[in-house]
Design a protein around this motif. Sequence first.
Motif, PDB file in Angstrom:
ATOM      1  N   VAL A 233       0.855  -1.183   0.000  1.00  0.00           N
ATOM      2  CA  VAL A 233       0.000   0.000   0.000  1.00  0.00           C
ATOM      3  C   VAL A 233       0.892   1.233   0.000  1.00  0.00           C
ATOM      4  N   LEU A 234       0.721   2.104  -0.998  1.00  0.00           N
ATOM      5  CA  LEU A 234       1.505   3.334  -1.088  1.00  0.00           C
ATOM      6  C   LEU A 234       0.699   4.459  -0.454  1.00  0.00           C
ATOM      7  N   MET A 235       1.101   4.844   0.764  1.00  0.00           N
ATOM      8  CA  MET A 235       0.306   5.783   1.543  1.00  0.00           C
ATOM      9  C   MET A 235       0.378   7.217   1.037  1.00  0.00           C
ATOM     10  N   ASP A 236       1.404   7.524   0.249  1.00  0.00           N
ATOM     11  CA  ASP A 236       1.565   8.898  -0.228  1.00  0.00           C
ATOM     12  C   ASP A 236       1.042   9.089  -1.647  1.00  0.00           C
ATOM     13  N   LYS A 237       0.294   8.117  -2.134  1.00  0.00           N
ATOM     14  CA  LYS A 237      -0.229   8.181  -3.505  1.00  0.00           C
ATOM     15  C   LYS A 237      -1.679   7.706  -3.530  1.00  0.00           C
ATOM     16  N   ASP A 238      -2.364   8.024  -4.633  1.00  0.00           N
ATOM     17  CA  ASP A 238      -3.688   7.447  -4.861  1.00  0.00           C
ATOM     18  C   ASP A 238      -3.515   5.966  -5.227  1.00  0.00           C
ATOM     19  N   PRO A 239      -4.462   5.112  -4.912  1.00  0.00           N
ATOM     20  CA  PRO A 239      -5.810   5.458  -4.441  1.00  0.00           C
ATOM     21  C   PRO A 239      -5.913   5.696  -2.930  1.00  0.00           C
ATOM     22  N   PHE A 240      -4.821   5.402  -2.177  1.00  0.00           N
ATOM     23  CA  PHE A 240      -4.926   5.518  -0.720  1.00  0.00           C
ATOM     24  C   PHE A 240      -5.343   6.927  -0.304  1.00  0.00           C
ATOM     25  N   LEU A 241      -4.666   7.945  -0.818  1.00  0.00           N
ATOM     26  CA  LEU A 241      -4.961   9.314  -0.394  1.00  0.00           C
ATOM     27  C   LEU A 241      -6.396   9.712  -0.713  1.00  0.00           C
ATOM     28  N   SER A 242      -6.839   9.426  -1.918  1.00  0.00           N
ATOM     29  CA  SER A 242      -8.178   9.867  -2.325  1.00  0.00           C
ATOM     30  C   SER A 242      -9.268   9.051  -1.637  1.00  0.00           C
ATOM     31  N   GLU A 243      -9.083   7.742  -1.533  1.00  0.00           N
ATOM     32  CA  GLU A 243     -10.114   6.891  -0.932  1.00  0.00           C
ATOM     33  C   GLU A 243     -10.242   7.168   0.571  1.00  0.00           C
ATOM     34  N   LEU A 244      -9.113   7.259   1.267  1.00  0.00           N
ATOM     35  CA  LEU A 244      -9.189   7.586   2.695  1.00  0.00           C
ATOM     36  C   LEU A 244      -9.726   9.003   2.876  1.00  0.00           C
ATOM     37  N   GLY A 245      -9.348   9.893   1.959  1.00  0.00           N
ATOM     38  CA  GLY A 245      -9.836  11.263   2.034  1.00  0.00           C
ATOM     39  C   GLY A 245     -11.352  11.346   1.934  1.00  0.00           C
ATOM     40  N   THR A 246     -11.949  10.526   1.077  1.00  0.00           N
ATOM     41  CA  THR A 246     -13.412  10.487   0.966  1.00  0.00           C
ATOM     42  C   THR A 246     -14.044  10.061   2.283  1.00  0.00           C
ATOM     43  N   GLU A 247     -13.467   9.043   2.907  1.00  0.00           N
ATOM     44  CA  GLU A 247     -13.970   8.570   4.198  1.00  0.00           C
ATOM     45  C   GLU A 247     -13.819   9.648   5.275  1.00  0.00           C
ATOM     46  N   LEU A 248     -12.647  10.280   5.324  1.00  0.00           N
ATOM     47  CA  LEU A 248     -12.386  11.303   6.341  1.00  0.00           C
ATOM     48  C   LEU A 248     -13.280  12.526   6.152  1.00  0.00           C
ATOM     49  N   THR A 249     -13.497  12.903   4.902  1.00  0.00           N
ATOM     50  CA  THR A 249     -14.355  14.062   4.619  1.00  0.00           C
ATOM     51  C   THR A 249     -15.743  13.855   5.205  1.00  0.00           C
ATOM     52  N   LYS A 250     -16.285  12.655   5.018  1.00  0.00           N
ATOM     53  CA  LYS A 250     -17.599  12.338   5.587  1.00  0.00           C
ATOM     54  C   LYS A 250     -17.583  12.435   7.119  1.00  0.00           C
ATOM     55  N   HIS A 251     -16.529  11.932   7.731  1.00  0.00           N
ATOM     56  CA  HIS A 251     -16.458  11.940   9.191  1.00  0.00           C
ATOM     57  C   HIS A 251     -16.319  13.360   9.746  1.00  0.00           C
ATOM     58  N   PHE A 252     -15.521  14.194   9.095  1.00  0.00           N
ATOM     59  CA  PHE A 252     -15.407  15.586   9.549  1.00  0.00           C
ATOM     60  C   PHE A 252     -16.731  16.330   9.340  1.00  0.00           C
ATOM     61  N   GLU A 253     -17.444  16.010   8.262  1.00  0.00           N
ATOM     62  CA  GLU A 253     -18.773  16.602   8.071  1.00  0.00           C
ATOM     63  C   GLU A 253     -19.693  16.241   9.239  1.00  0.00           C
ATOM     64  N   ASP A 254     -19.646  14.970   9.657  1.00  0.00           N
ATOM     65  CA  ASP A 254     -20.474  14.528  10.779  1.00  0.00           C
ATOM     66  C   ASP A 254     -20.077  15.232  12.076  1.00  0.00           C
ATOM     67  N   ILE A 255     -18.778  15.446  12.253  1.00  0.00           N
ATOM     68  CA  ILE A 255     -18.304  16.154  13.452  1.00  0.00           C
ATOM     69  C   ILE A 255     -18.889  17.552  13.496  1.00  0.00           C
ATOM     70  N   TYR A 256     -18.803  18.263  12.386  1.00  0.00           N
ATOM     71  CA  TYR A 256     -19.186  19.672  12.388  1.00  0.00           C
ATOM     72  C   TYR A 256     -20.696  19.895  12.259  1.00  0.00           C
ATOM     73  N   LYS A 257     -21.450  18.839  12.098  1.00  0.00           N
ATOM     74  CA  LYS A 257     -22.908  18.954  12.178  1.00  0.00           C
ATOM     75  C   LYS A 257     -23.379  19.087  13.626  1.00  0.00           C
ATOM     76  N   LYS A 258     -22.516  18.686  14.566  1.00  0.00           N
ATOM     77  CA  LYS A 258     -22.893  18.694  15.973  1.00  0.00           C
ATOM     78  C   LYS A 258     -22.760  20.099  16.564  1.00  0.00           C
ATOM     79  N   ALA A 259     -23.533  20.345  17.599  1.00  0.00           N
ATOM     80  CA  ALA A 259     -23.507  21.648  18.284  1.00  0.00           C
ATOM     81  C   ALA A 259     -22.496  21.589  19.429  1.00  0.00           C
ATOM     82  N   TRP A 260     -21.222  21.809  19.087  1.00  0.00           N
ATOM     83  CA  TRP A 260     -20.158  21.758  20.079  1.00  0.00           C
ATOM     84  C   TRP A 260     -20.171  23.024  20.937  1.00  0.00           C
TER      85      TRP A 260
END
Length: 294
Positions: A233-260
């Motif tokens: 697995v090449l961590m500094d190249k796609d598909p790792f960067l883009s695929e993990l990025g898609t997952e992380l983007t969703k999780h950060f969206e969920d974080i910022y939907k909350k009323a912190w």
Amino acid sequence: MMDDSIKIRISNQIFKYEVRLPSSGLDDNTFTLDFFDGKYRQDDLVGLIRDVVPYFSLTADEMRELDPSEINKRSFTRISDARRQAKGDYGELMLFLILSIFYDVPKFVTKARLRSTTREQIKGFDCAHFSVENDKITLWLGEAKFHKSISGAISSALSSLTDHLNDKSRIASELKLLGGEIEINKTLDRKLYLQLKSYVDGGKSLDSVEIAVPVLLTYDSKYIGQCCGKGKVLMDKDPFLSELGTELTKHFEDIYKKAWPKDSNIKLVFFLFPFEDVAKLKENIELVEQAMKF
């Protein structure tokens, strides 16, 4: 201070995900392990955690004064005896590691030694660190949720921080208790030490104290699980960067939907740490922990 050999091992095992995500805050970050022969290096992380525990649970004076044969036993006896799924020590230790190494933000109190029994969890915030910039101190009072489920980690962190941060008197009370435990006066400039002490012991209004709240959230990553057993697995190249990025983007969206909780002098900083299998990681850490206590 951690010795250089451990710092090198950390830099060779834990990495920042360097792609800026549209849904994350400016100061948020994600940390990952790397892969070897198709395996996410969770087993190697267990050995690293074992060797970091003394720096997490002992004071600098204890590290200097204890006989080397006593350091591991003393440090591991301060880890909670709670069931692995209930105890918070592993997340607190990971948060300590990230702040100490990646942010150069040292602790000013060793909270693990303050509990009265090893059956207790660490009370209040999960860390007590500080930083200095332009002769101005920021207190780092964090929260760590070492969970399998990202939604569970977010919900648990929200509940804890709502309790902690919406009651300034509660923060002031905890800091006042920590004021008598400050450990870094021997190495910190005297003026800054007195400033830190005034922030911590209740002498200064919390309205004018800068507070950063690092929030560590772990979870079982679907994408990392899919990568395991698939060869290199090449961590500094796609598909790792883009695929993990898609997952992380969703999780950060969920974080910022909350009323912190919000306040002008309190800044929340989120750290995501995806794993292949959090339950298995905890199980392996606990096996090492049990051996080190004897």
